[in-house]
Motif scaffolding. Structure first.
Motif, mmCIF file in Angstrom:
data_model
loop_
_atom_site.group_PDB
_atom_site.id
_atom_site.type_symbol
_atom_site.label_atom_id
_atom_site.label_comp_id
_atom_site.label_asym_id
_atom_site.label_seq_id
_atom_site.Cartn_x
_atom_site.Cartn_y
_atom_site.Cartn_z
ATOM 1 N N UNK A 79 0.825 -1.208 0.000
ATOM 2 C CA UNK A 79 0.000 0.000 0.000
ATOM 3 C C UNK A 79 0.858 1.256 0.000
ATOM 4 N N UNK A 80 1.887 1.260 0.838
ATOM 5 C CA UNK A 80 2.707 2.470 0.955
ATOM 6 C C UNK A 80 3.375 2.792 -0.377
ATOM 7 N N UNK A 81 3.912 1.777 -1.002
ATOM 8 C CA UNK A 81 4.557 1.950 -2.303
ATOM 9 C C UNK A 81 3.570 2.499 -3.340
ATOM 10 N N UNK A 100 -7.101 4.078 13.368
ATOM 11 C CA UNK A 100 -6.755 3.647 14.718
ATOM 12 C C UNK A 100 -6.147 2.259 14.769
ATOM 13 N N UNK A 101 -5.906 1.658 13.617
ATOM 14 C CA UNK A 101 -5.265 0.335 13.558
ATOM 15 C C UNK A 101 -3.750 0.545 13.513
ATOM 16 N N UNK A 104 1.991 2.418 8.523
ATOM 17 C CA UNK A 104 1.967 2.730 7.085
ATOM 18 C C UNK A 104 1.871 4.238 6.848
ATOM 19 N N UNK A 105 1.032 4.874 7.625
ATOM 20 C CA UNK A 105 0.827 6.313 7.431
ATOM 21 C C UNK A 105 2.120 7.079 7.690
ATOM 22 N N UNK A 106 2.842 6.658 8.738
ATOM 23 C CA UNK A 106 4.119 7.319 9.020
ATOM 24 C C UNK A 106 5.092 7.085 7.859
#
Ligand SMILES: [Zn+2]
Ligand SMILES: [Zn+2]
Ligand SMILES: [Zn+2]
Ligand SMILES: [Zn+2]
Ligand SMILES: [Zn+2]
Ligand SMILES: [Zn+2]
Ligand SMILES: [Zn+2]
Ligand SMILES: [Zn+2]
Lengths: 371, 371, 371, 371
Positions: free
Chosen positions: C249-251, C269-270, C276-278
């Motif tokens: 996903x991040x890629x 909140x997971x 991933x967000x970071x």
């Protein structure tokens, strides 16, 4: 009801006359303060001459410090016996107040020069009268501190730490905060910025001291009094310009800054100087209007050079909130980083006229009346 | 050497005359662009009349878009064949350029209206001459795009995506960016702010469209042409004010905003309107000077109300960098969030005078010459 | 004393049971509101399971909208009969409250989950009890709106305009404001920025809609439910990523953004998604923590890549003040710029469990109970 | 080709060995500097041990100051004979560079630890070799200053004023700027803020001195070496905490700040301390990651308390641009406002190992090699 003795302006342009007066007891949200000392500000003088629309007869004075003598029913802070300085009043309910921008309270005009209570069940009425019961306006800047007692809003009182003498605290309510806050709250200079201060009176010298608590590296003071310029140097100005002898002040200042200044603070209220201050900055530079001018005064701005990225910004009382700015200045003072006590000259309570004259001659920078 | 055909201003106030001219080959840092279309801007007109100090005879035009035909030796981007729009020029070496504030380049005056090359080994010389070898000034806003070919700085070229027609791209170089950037780069309105736009021409309408891409919720357009006000509504103005019929424009605007506006953008360059725009905002409100006024024009500012927390801020070309702002506007256009093509009327290359007249009559909002 | 019917959590993890209860009359600073509709929020669910330290038995619910039935003695606004939505409570006296940062009130913990009155003469006591007089905790987020009546602080009530239906207003009190404010108050994206939203529930979709009211041009929604991604597209996402099928996903997200994102909003909140967000942002990029995680959860941060200019920023309830943000969202809704009503599904008051189940299955995005 | 003598790291973890080496002549955009003095930084040490991916054999050193000996063809500034300090390198062409955020150059990794030239016709190749022609990596932080000569980018050189000794200037290239810039460029504390500095080495003490040039009024230094804490006090810390004896450092710090700190600067790179620094701040507080940790290190963050409005912000080299920050620090030094020379201990060029040992023991704070 409290008996007080006050310096009263009976009519526009009249001398201050000392009178016995009476003040109502504090209502909800109010406190009664025994005034220990009060600064004398340029604004007191111009208000006497009608430049602020304060109705007369009136008690002026707006840099009071003292001890809380009584509080209204619902007041939880400050408490009786607390040492306080009286900051600018504010309504607490408008959008600016809710954002913590108390200085720009939507009701500021009434709050400082309405002559009556701003808030509470008796809003719109004066708590002041003469000893014989004649009407009297008070609540000037929410305090009318040229008196032995002041009725003020609890929300405008700022606590004075035990180690700070009350007789230096008053000017933090207005003049000193006005200069310091313009730098620390509004300009907020960054690395290597230049800050030019027009007018090395109490407001301007406070700005100079404040600038040393920022990463600005060029701090220029401009004034006509060599003694004030000397003091500016001692307080942190890296350069000074004597406007009495310098043929082209703006040019000289720009040379010192290596080009247009990043910030010019206009602290004189003299229109010719305002126009110099605007000319001092260039693209992405900011001219801050800090000093009050006579009512109705206007200034001329060149369109082209202003549109080329200049900013002209009005600043009232240093911006922000008294209950943040004043404690900051106390702390900086205590740490030796803001020696504003050097600006103060003391006068007896009865000598408000002498204080104003001394200030007018450029001698006393920040006169304080010991009450 | 490249042969080009250009609309030349032979002398101040003269009509544009179409001439064959010659342009030097691009040197280091330069590109030669075959102009496909060029916007016509108010600034071209006032420059012809001497309000910008561009020497004549000269080739004007500063909203060019086209295809790169040749590049200087060291130029790696753009490449020959690339589709580009020509943004404002900048030196790249002054403090403002280094901070990405290209619009406020310290050498902006020379860069836009010097009439010669700004940078490189032939800096200070014009690359332009007439077909018979007479001197000719070019490099207006680094491009002189009223011509079939333009010599520009590689650094000012912004790539045009394949799906964007070249004949709409030119105005993003100046007029459209000026209005949009004033809102998106400089004003940056927050939640529920009010944005008032004086002048619903290309600049003002770009500001209106930009404001819909911010959380401002009151967007007021003021103009004298009902057709422009109608368009303003369609482009996102929540309210419009017809200055031709409204007795007190400032009062009307303040009523619509529920008090002083948060932001007033002055996009007309008319001094009387500038003073209205300043009066439109109040404490902590910002008046942005966006539209150019005649050379030497000045405006009058009331000291007291300005000192009470007002901000007057000049904005050039929308601020920031072309290579960020223009791609943003392309993307917003593609997403239907900034339909600036609705402002464009097309004219033949030979019809620059007709384009200016149409604009003057309030008909064409953003004339574009197809070259 | 007012009789009310409420969905009560008798003990941790228990189902909501509907009970007759009693509420004290409003005291100083308080209002009694007849609840017309109330949103159901993820936080209600996790509080029931102990992730917020709310004592039981208790009445939950914190997105209430309704009509003022009674007001405490000193309350001047709102008035009886006013239509209101109940925003987050705040003390009004701490430094953050004084700065207008009500969401970060120093007493927030007690204010939202203490179970008792925050302010006033009966502070520390609950105004709620069961019909037979047993103790009951209320005042959840200052409102406990899963009931026919709510006792709230007057300061937290925001007026609902006449043209806005009360049954869409409730979610602006929390969930919708949380996503929208994270973008409009905290992130404040600039020209051409990329905004990635992890989790296309009510909070995340509000963030997507909010992002279209900024100059961000890349708006990516990530979720596992194709229906929510479809809705995200309709509401303004320029790209969507199905985390259920995408291997990295991040890629994928970084590819869509042309590199690290400028802003990543974590609305799930997971913890795995937080990480991933970071990872989604890079130098000078900001990861905003918006969605609540289980009590005691922590996440792992790589030191080097974070030190290289990353920012991780927590945001509560969208930041700022309800009385600015909520009216902004009403206005944007009315202008068609924030169609948050599309997120709402209605349920009967008795069906809170059904609403939570539907939400859990990814069907209802923002359930609202009609009371 | 220039002959130089350098401290070479032959292989990972090996001691520095002094070797004769050769350096290519400066190409376009490059300068050759005769090194007069160079600071020794923690990063040199951890790079030797593999925590930065610099290939070996290599010349390290990245706080060099000296005199320009030769310049590439197109270099106009600096000129031969100029005294310079060598700041961090940057590409000048990425988005961050164009915004003046040179520290966050998109090519920073290669620029500081690639071991080869970043830009120009020989980009990707090293200009360094041993006297016998074997390959050698250089260009560490664009300078490899542990040598008698350094080849650097002209754009990274900052002029040293005549009145500043070259042998104090080097550390402004990295360590001192890292601490000072984190405060002055990134944190930018406001009135009365608290600034807590974990680690009173060169970086942390620079942060302490910088904080005295802001309106922060609580400045806390935390370290395990009483001598460093004593120095912190002399340089402006209002409070110090001895982490070697204090049972609960975070609690003690919070007490000194009167609650959570506004800013915590983590200058140690020790993960346990990073977690303390995060715990030191609360709602709307900011923890800045300033000190480098070992490669691959990570830290654990509590989700709930972070989401409640905390900010964790990475800062590289103090942020901003060397050519603004370094001249600012020179000026503040000259004015007595930033006495960073007090941090310096001198060592002979041959004594880099002794310098590192002294630093490791907590004796030398900022070792400088006289070359
Ligand atoms: Zn107010
Ligand atoms: Zn005053
Ligand atoms: Zn420039
Ligand atoms: Zn133009
Ligand atoms: Zn609070
Ligand atoms: Zn919620
Ligand atoms: Zn770069
Ligand atoms: Zn270093």
């Amino acid at each position: 009801m409290t008996k007080s003795r006050a310096a009263v302006v009976e009519e526009r342009d009249a001398a201050f006359s000392y009178r016995d007066i009476e003040i109502d007891e504090p209502g909800p949200g109010e406190i009664l303060v025994r005034v220990v000392a009060t600064g004398v500000c340029h604004t007191d003088e111009i208000t006497r001459h009608g430049d602020m629309p304060m109705p007369v007869p009136a008690v002026l004075g707006h840099e009071g410090a003292g001890v809380v003598e009584a509080v209204g029913d619902d007041v939880t802070s400050p408490a009786v016996g607390d040492r306080v300085v009286l900051g600018w009043p504010f309504c607490g309910q408008c959008e600016h107040c809710k954002d913590g921008e108390h200085r720009y309270c939507a009701r500021l005009g009434e709050a400082v020069a309405g002559g009556f209570r701003l808030l509470g069940p008796r809003a719109g009425q004066s708590a002041y009268r003469t000893a014989d019961g004649s009407p009297l306006h008070g609540h000037f800047f929410g305090q009318s501190s040229f008196a032995t007692y002041s009725l003020a809003l609890a929300s405008s009182a700022v606590s004075v730490p035990d180690d700070i003498p009350l007789d230096i605290a008053g000017p933090l309510a207005c003049g000193i905060s006005t200069g310091a806050g313009a730098v620390l709250n509004t300009a907020r200079p960054g690395c290597g910025d230049s800050v030019v201060v027009y007018g090395a009176g109490a407001v301007g010298l406070a700005a100079v001291m404040a600038a040393t608590n920022t990463p600005a590296t060029t701090i220029v003071a401009v004034d006509k009094h060599p003694s004030r310029l000397q003091l500016a140097r001692e307080l942190g100005a890296t350069h000074v310009v004597d406007a009495a002898v310098e043929p082209d002040v703006v040019e000289t200042v720009r040379d010192l800054c290596g080009g247009p200044a990043d910030f010019a603070l206009e602290c004189t209220g003299v229109i010719a100087v305002v126009e110099q201050a605007v000319a001092t900055v260039g693209m992405l530079g900011t001219c801050l209007l800090v000093g009050g001018a006579p009512a109705g005064a206007s200034f001329e701005v060149d369109h082209l050079t202003t549109m080329w990225g200049k900013r002209i910004v009005g600043v009232l009382g240093g911006g922000g909130r008294s209950d943040r700015l004043v404690p900051t200045l106390f702390a900086l003072y205590r740490q030796g980083r803001f020696p504003f006590d050097r600006l103060i000259s003391y006068f007896d309570f009865d000598d408000v006229e002498r204080a104003l004259e001394s200030s007018h001659r450029g001698e006393a920078i920040k006169p304080v009346l010991r009450v």
